[in-house]
Design a protein around this motif. Structure first.
Motif, PDB file in Angstrom:
ATOM      1  N   UNK A 123       3.984  45.571  70.444  1.00 61.95           N
ATOM      2  CA  UNK A 123       2.714  45.008  69.955  1.00 61.95           C
ATOM      3  C   UNK A 123       2.853  43.495  69.798  1.00 61.95           C
ATOM      4  N   UNK A 124       4.021  43.062  69.321  1.00 65.77           N
ATOM      5  CA  UNK A 124       4.271  41.640  69.116  1.00 65.77           C
ATOM      6  C   UNK A 124       4.286  40.865  70.421  1.00 65.77           C
ATOM      7  N   UNK A 125       4.855  41.464  71.471  1.00 69.06           N
ATOM      8  CA  UNK A 125       4.845  40.825  72.797  1.00 69.06           C
ATOM      9  C   UNK A 125       3.403  40.601  73.256  1.00 69.06           C
ATOM     10  N   UNK A 126       2.593  41.645  73.153  1.00 69.93           N
ATOM     11  CA  UNK A 126       1.198  41.564  73.597  1.00 69.93           C
ATOM     12  C   UNK A 126       0.425  40.528  72.792  1.00 69.93           C
ATOM     13  N   UNK A 127       0.651  40.492  71.483  1.00 72.75           N
ATOM     14  CA  UNK A 127      -0.030  39.541  70.618  1.00 72.75           C
ATOM     15  C   UNK A 127       0.403  38.106  70.920  1.00 72.75           C
ATOM     16  N   UNK A 128       1.700  37.900  71.123  1.00 70.95           N
ATOM     17  CA  UNK A 128       2.225  36.569  71.444  1.00 70.95           C
ATOM     18  C   UNK A 128       1.702  36.084  72.785  1.00 70.95           C
TER      19      UNK A 128
END
Length: 379
Positions: A123-128
């Motif tokens: 999720x963090x990859x997608x958000x970043x």
């Protein structure tokens, strides 16, 4: 629709593609030059230029210097008409790189987040990624796709990771990313991605061996102008060549792998300080102990290059995180060591250095979508 109309439509597509490719390859050109070099009618060229400009693929900005007559208008492609993004995943961070149609990195960013095979991490990859696109003002319709360069060997179908001892990401799925990222996605081995970038930058090279001098060592082989994958996708994993069976233990479980001598992590441990600090001190002080540490590193690298050159007679490319730290004197020392006692001498032009540093895998991975866009099938 009759056969004649189909032929006419196909011809129009071919002409449009030819004009665009000509402009792309020449960077800047003029209408009359296109007419002359493509032996295409002026009206045909003019029509295609109008279509390409209307679609936003090219621009006409400024004029060339006059050669005695009317100044010719400068025609060029719009490099950011489409953009691809690469994500380079490492143990304690990931890199983001946006690449334009010339394969140039137009934005780069490092996010210091440790890898974890978890929903929160993906999720963090997608958000970043979305934040990265926002900060750089990229329209979403321009995004061709996102390539994930990982320290792990993907399966032949690209749907999962077969072997991932560094990140412990064996069985990581493409779906972990593609279900969260609203653009086409793919997985790629970071070393193969790096080789793709070096091949892009050196299109004249038919074959080469690439040393990816990242925090963990990687490698790749280029043959017939393509990155060689191998039957099980592990072609080029030179980091696990054993150079001393009694040497340090490698993460793979064996001893004396090249990884334990020539990775940036190995150099960091030997130096007892961060890489940046080591090279700053080395170049500023020329302290004998630091010089010896660096020469020992280069000696091991030369040993591997000399032996691999017996298997693949080709140029060698030094790439990745450590590449920008190599000075001309270092390359000369390395070349001398490679040739020391060698049956076959390498020349200076056969030992090359990449210039994209730690972002090499991310940029190289993104190139997949750039190449795909530039080579449409005319039907």
């Amino acid at each position: 629709m009759n056969e004649k109309s189909i032929t006419t439509i196909t011809l129009k597509k071919i002409n449009k593609k030819s004009v665009y490719q000509y402009i792309y390859e020449h960077r800047q050109t003029a209408k009359q030059q296109i007419v002359q070099d493509l032996t295409m009618g002026l009206s045909t060229v003019s029509q295609n230029l109008n279509v390409l400009e209307k679609e936003g693929l090219i621009s006409r900005d400024g004029f060339f210097e006059s050669t005695g007559g009317r100044k010719a208008q400068v025609i060029q492609i719009v490099p950011e008409y489409r953009i691809a993004v690469g994500v380079g995943i490492l143990k304690n961070m990931f890199h983001l790189a946006a690449v334009n149609l010339y394969g140039e990195a137009i934005a780069e960013e490092t996010v210091a987040v440790p890898f974890a095979q978890s929903d929160a991490y993906y999720d963090g990859i997608a958000s970043s990624l979305e934040s990265f696109l926002d900060r750089n003002g990229y329209d979403r319709e321009k995004i061709l796709g996102v390539s994930i360069a990982t320290q792990g060997i993907p399966a032949p179908d690209g749907e999962s990771v077969l072997y991932g001892e560094i990140l412990h990401n064996t069985d990581m799925k493409l779906a972990d990313f593609s279900t969260r990222i609203p653009y086409p996605c793919r997985l790629e081995h970071d070393s193969k991605a790096a080789a793709s970038l070096e091949l892009w930058n050196h299109p004249e090279i038919e074959s080469a061996v690439v040393f990816l001098l990242n925090r963990n060592l990687g490698g790749a082989v280029i043959t017939n102008h393509k990155v060689h994958q191998g039957l099980s996708m592990h072609s080029g994993t030179l980091e696990h060549i054993c150079i001393d069976p009694d040497g340090p233990k490698c993460y793979c479980g064996n001893h004396g792998c090249l990884e334990t001598y020539c990775s940036a992590n190995a150099l960091k441990v030997t130096a007892g300080m961060p890489i940046k600090d080591f090279f700053n001190l080395l170049h500023q002080t020329q302290a004998p102990n630091l010089i010896q540490i660096w020469r020992n590193y280069l000696d091991h690298l030369a040993f591997a290059i000399r032996n691999l050159n017996l298997v693949i007679d080709s140029p060698v490319i030094i790439s990745g995180y450590l590449a920008p730290y190599f000075l001309d004197a270092d390359m000369q020392y390395l070349l001398n060591k490679v040739n020391e006692g060698s049956l076959f001498q390498m020349t200076e032009d056969q030992l090359l250095v990449g210039n994209h540093g730690q972002y090499t895998p991310a940029i190289g991975a993104a190139l997949y979508y750039i190449k795909e866009f530039l080579t449409p099938v005319v039907s």
